[in-house]
Structure formats: C-alpha cells, structure tokens
Motif scaffolding. Structure first.
Motif, mmCIF file in Angstrom:
data_model
loop_
_atom_site.group_PDB
_atom_site.id
_atom_site.type_symbol
_atom_site.label_atom_id
_atom_site.label_comp_id
_atom_site.label_asym_id
_atom_site.label_seq_id
_atom_site.Cartn_x
_atom_site.Cartn_y
_atom_site.Cartn_z
ATOM 1 N N LEU A 17 4.899 1.122 4.148
ATOM 2 C CA LEU A 17 5.059 2.388 4.650
ATOM 3 C C LEU A 17 6.125 2.827 3.664
ATOM 4 O O LEU A 17 7.073 2.251 3.338
ATOM 5 N N TRP A 18 5.940 4.234 3.426
ATOM 6 C CA TRP A 18 6.537 4.979 2.502
ATOM 7 C C TRP A 18 7.844 5.484 3.251
ATOM 8 O O TRP A 18 9.147 5.232 2.462
ATOM 9 N N GLY A 35 -4.969 9.325 4.576
ATOM 10 C CA GLY A 35 -4.289 8.481 3.680
ATOM 11 C C GLY A 35 -3.134 7.637 4.307
ATOM 12 O O GLY A 35 -2.142 7.765 3.816
ATOM 13 N N GLU A 43 -8.647 6.155 5.031
ATOM 14 C CA GLU A 43 -8.440 6.065 3.887
ATOM 15 C C GLU A 43 -9.342 6.465 2.819
ATOM 16 O O GLU A 43 -10.569 6.544 3.263
ATOM 17 N N ARG A 44 -9.080 6.054 1.413
ATOM 18 C CA ARG A 44 -10.020 5.975 0.505
ATOM 19 C C ARG A 44 -10.017 4.677 -0.503
ATOM 20 O O ARG A 44 -8.941 4.094 -0.321
ATOM 21 N N CYS A 61 1.079 11.841 5.872
ATOM 22 C CA CYS A 61 2.486 11.194 5.793
ATOM 23 C C CYS A 61 2.565 10.794 4.227
ATOM 24 O O CYS A 61 1.835 9.926 3.863
ATOM 25 N N TYR A 62 3.466 11.407 3.403
ATOM 26 C CA TYR A 62 3.666 11.203 2.127
ATOM 27 C C TYR A 62 2.357 11.091 1.360
ATOM 28 O O TYR A 62 1.983 10.786 0.485
ATOM 29 N N ASN A 74 -1.957 14.890 -2.389
ATOM 30 C CA ASN A 74 -3.461 15.401 -2.975
ATOM 31 C C ASN A 74 -3.786 16.617 -2.560
ATOM 32 O O ASN A 74 -4.554 16.671 -1.341
ATOM 33 N N ALA A 134 -7.538 17.529 -1.900
ATOM 34 C CA ALA A 134 -8.251 16.735 -0.813
ATOM 35 C C ALA A 134 -7.628 17.450 0.456
ATOM 36 O O ALA A 134 -8.112 17.365 1.493
ATOM 37 N N TYR A 145 -9.718 18.597 3.922
ATOM 38 C CA TYR A 145 -9.638 18.165 4.988
ATOM 39 C C TYR A 145 -9.433 19.179 6.025
ATOM 40 O O TYR A 145 -9.899 19.149 7.295
HETATM 41 C C1 LIG Z 1 1.927 7.456 -1.066
HETATM 42 S S1 LIG Z 1 0.503 6.926 0.089
HETATM 43 C C2 LIG Z 1 1.194 6.987 1.452
HETATM 44 C C3 LIG Z 1 0.688 6.228 2.595
HETATM 45 C C4 LIG Z 1 1.000 6.084 4.200
HETATM 46 N N1 LIG Z 1 0.687 7.384 4.554
HETATM 47 C C5 LIG Z 1 2.580 5.877 4.058
HETATM 48 O O1 LIG Z 1 3.209 6.691 4.627
HETATM 49 O O2 LIG Z 1 2.793 4.988 3.786
HETATM 50 C C6 LIG Z 1 -0.852 8.238 0.154
HETATM 51 C C7 LIG Z 1 -2.071 7.753 0.493
HETATM 52 O O3 LIG Z 1 -2.928 8.785 0.566
HETATM 53 C C8 LIG Z 1 -4.456 8.119 0.173
HETATM 54 N N2 LIG Z 1 -5.137 9.040 -0.356
HETATM 55 C C9 LIG Z 1 -5.128 9.879 -1.560
HETATM 56 N N3 LIG Z 1 -6.181 10.593 -1.562
HETATM 57 C C10 LIG Z 1 -6.856 10.497 -0.362
HETATM 58 C C11 LIG Z 1 -7.984 11.221 0.055
HETATM 59 N N4 LIG Z 1 -8.485 11.799 -0.450
HETATM 60 N N5 LIG Z 1 -8.514 10.780 1.337
HETATM 61 C C12 LIG Z 1 -7.800 9.676 1.988
HETATM 62 N N6 LIG Z 1 -6.678 9.092 1.692
HETATM 63 C C13 LIG Z 1 -6.217 9.551 0.463
HETATM 64 C C14 LIG Z 1 -3.759 6.877 -0.928
HETATM 65 O O4 LIG Z 1 -4.865 5.893 -0.969
HETATM 66 C C15 LIG Z 1 -2.720 6.600 -0.620
HETATM 67 O O5 LIG Z 1 -2.809 5.516 0.430
#
Ligand SMILES: C[S@@+](CC[C@H](N)C(=O)[O-])C[C@H]1O[C@@H](n2cnc3c(N)ncnc32)[C@H](O)[C@@H]1O
Length: 216
Positions: A46-47, A74, A98-99, A146-147, A150, A153, A157
């Motif tokens: 978790l960020w 994400g 997620e992706r 959250c954090y 992109n 994307a 969304y």
């Molecule tokens: C910095 S991480 C944050 C993860 C989580 N939200 C947290 O707070 O711990 C960003 C996340 O966004 C996901 N992500 C990036 N582009 C995405 C997309 N187009 N659709 C879904 N998830 C995406 C990445 O795989 C990654 O897990």
C-alpha cells in the motif's frame, strides 16, 4: 534491517489477520503491524498507510455523502480497499481493478487482499456495464484513484464513468511526489466536477472527493 525471513513472517501475519474468523475486526491490529514494516515492503502492499483516525474520518464522509459502492482503479494489492471495507463494515463495498493479470498472478507479486478485476478481461471495453461487472453487478457510485499515475488512463476511465463521485488519494503537491491525478490539482477535463470534501491524511496525504454536478 529486517531479514527476508522476518519480512515474510510479518507479511504472513498480515494475510492471516485478513482471513481469520471475524477478520474485519482485525483492521486496527493490521495497521499496527504494518507500521513496523520496512518502507519497501510497506509500499508493495500500500502506498500510503493511513492511521485508524484517517480511515474513520473518511468512512464518516463517505457515509455522509451516501457513497456505498466504490470501484478502485489501480488498486494494487487491494489492502486499502480491504481496510476501507472493514472499517465501514456492511456500509461500504470497495472493488478493485488492475491491469496486467500476468504480474498479479505471478509468484513475484504480493497476494491480493480483495478479488481483482483486470482491464484486459475479454469484456473489458470501458463502459458503465464493465464497471458494474467489476462490482458484482452493481453500478459503482464512486471511482477511487489512490496514488494513480497514468493521466491518459485516468481520463479514459473518467469519460466512461456515469456515476457522480470521484475520490482521489495522493500526496499534497508540496510533498514533491508526482501522481496524476493529484488530489488537489487534478486538472479535471471539464468544469462539471466540484470539490465536495477533503480529508487530511497522515504524512501529508490528502483524500479529495469531487462531485459531478450535472447528475441528479
Ligand atoms: C502507485 S500504484 C498504487 C497502487 C495502490 N492504489 C496503492 O495505493 O497502493 C499504481 C497502480 O496503478 C496501476 N495502473 C496503472 N495504469 C493502470 C490502468 N490503466 N488501469 C488499471 N490500473 C492501472 C498499476 O498497475 C499500479 O498497481
């Protein structure tokens, strides 16, 4: 420094807490355990690790705004989503998207705390019905980022989303950590979004809740 073995043990303890009978009651214990982890492992899970007060405060706001179904885009491991659901008990359902299923199903990734949906699913063309399928057939009333980092994307969304709430969690701009969107400077694509609530979270993080104005 934690040895790899110790880290794995702590991680296992965290997973066990979320799977035990009455697991939702364990959210405070889980937070306490998390605070003992090294930053890298913490971030894999978790960020931003909120405090109990942070979670309670956000839960109060979501309840006040009548937000009960949230799709987190994400969501990573889904730990934040699990925590939010545990704090709110039956009041809130938080689903995750997620992706890259190959990564999340690989032995290198941390295990997920909630079932993950993937954007690469066969039926994943972005649409309100796709969002509903991610949420057990219920249209989410809020998208959560959250954090997220992109921009393109995020905009896709947002344009496919027909609900009226947008929740963005991230660092205050002054912290110097880049996320896109940033909760306080989200550069939303049109003027229909209004900031409705702000929760200050630990370590200079913010939760911003925006409402889409043209939907009654
Ligand atoms: C910095 S991480 C944050 C993860 C989580 N939200 C947290 O707070 O711990 C960003 C996340 O966004 C996901 N992500 C990036 N582009 C995405 C997309 N187009 N659709 C879904 N998830 C995406 C990445 O795989 C990654 O897990």
């Amino acid at each position: 420094m934690w040895s790899e073995q110790t880290e794995l043990e702590v991680l296992q303890e965290i997973y066990d807490l979320t799977r035990a009978a009455g697991a939702k009651q364990n959210w405070r214990k889980l937070l306490t355990l998390g605070y003992r982890l090294e930053r890298d492992l913490k971030r894999k899970l978790l960020w931003i690790w909120p405090t109990a007060l942070d979670l309670k405060r956000l839960n109060g706001v979501l309840r006040q705004l009548d937000i009960h179904h949230v799709l987190s885009i994400g969501c990573g491991s889904g730990l934040l989503e699990w925590l939010l659901g545990a704090v709110a008990d039956q009041e809130l359902r938080v689903y995750g998207l997620e992706r890259d299923p190959n990564w999340w199903c690989s032995k290198y990734a941390v295990r997920s705390f909630i079932p993950l949906n993937y954007i690469e699913q066969a039926d994943s063309k972005l649409s309100p019905s796709f969002f509903s399928r991610c949420c057990s057939g219920v249209a989410p009333c809020a998208l959560l980022f959250c954090y997220f980092n992109n921009r393109s994307a995020f905009l896709e969304y947002l344009s496919a989303f027909e609900g009226k709430w947008l929740i963005i969690i991230g660092p205050q701009p002054a912290l110097g950590i880049h996320t896109d969107p940033n909760p306080l400077q989200p550069q939303l694509p049109d003027k229909q979004w209004a900031l409705r609530d702000l929760c200050e979270w630990t370590e200079q993080n913010v939760v911003a809740i925006y409402e889409k104005l043209d939907i009654i």
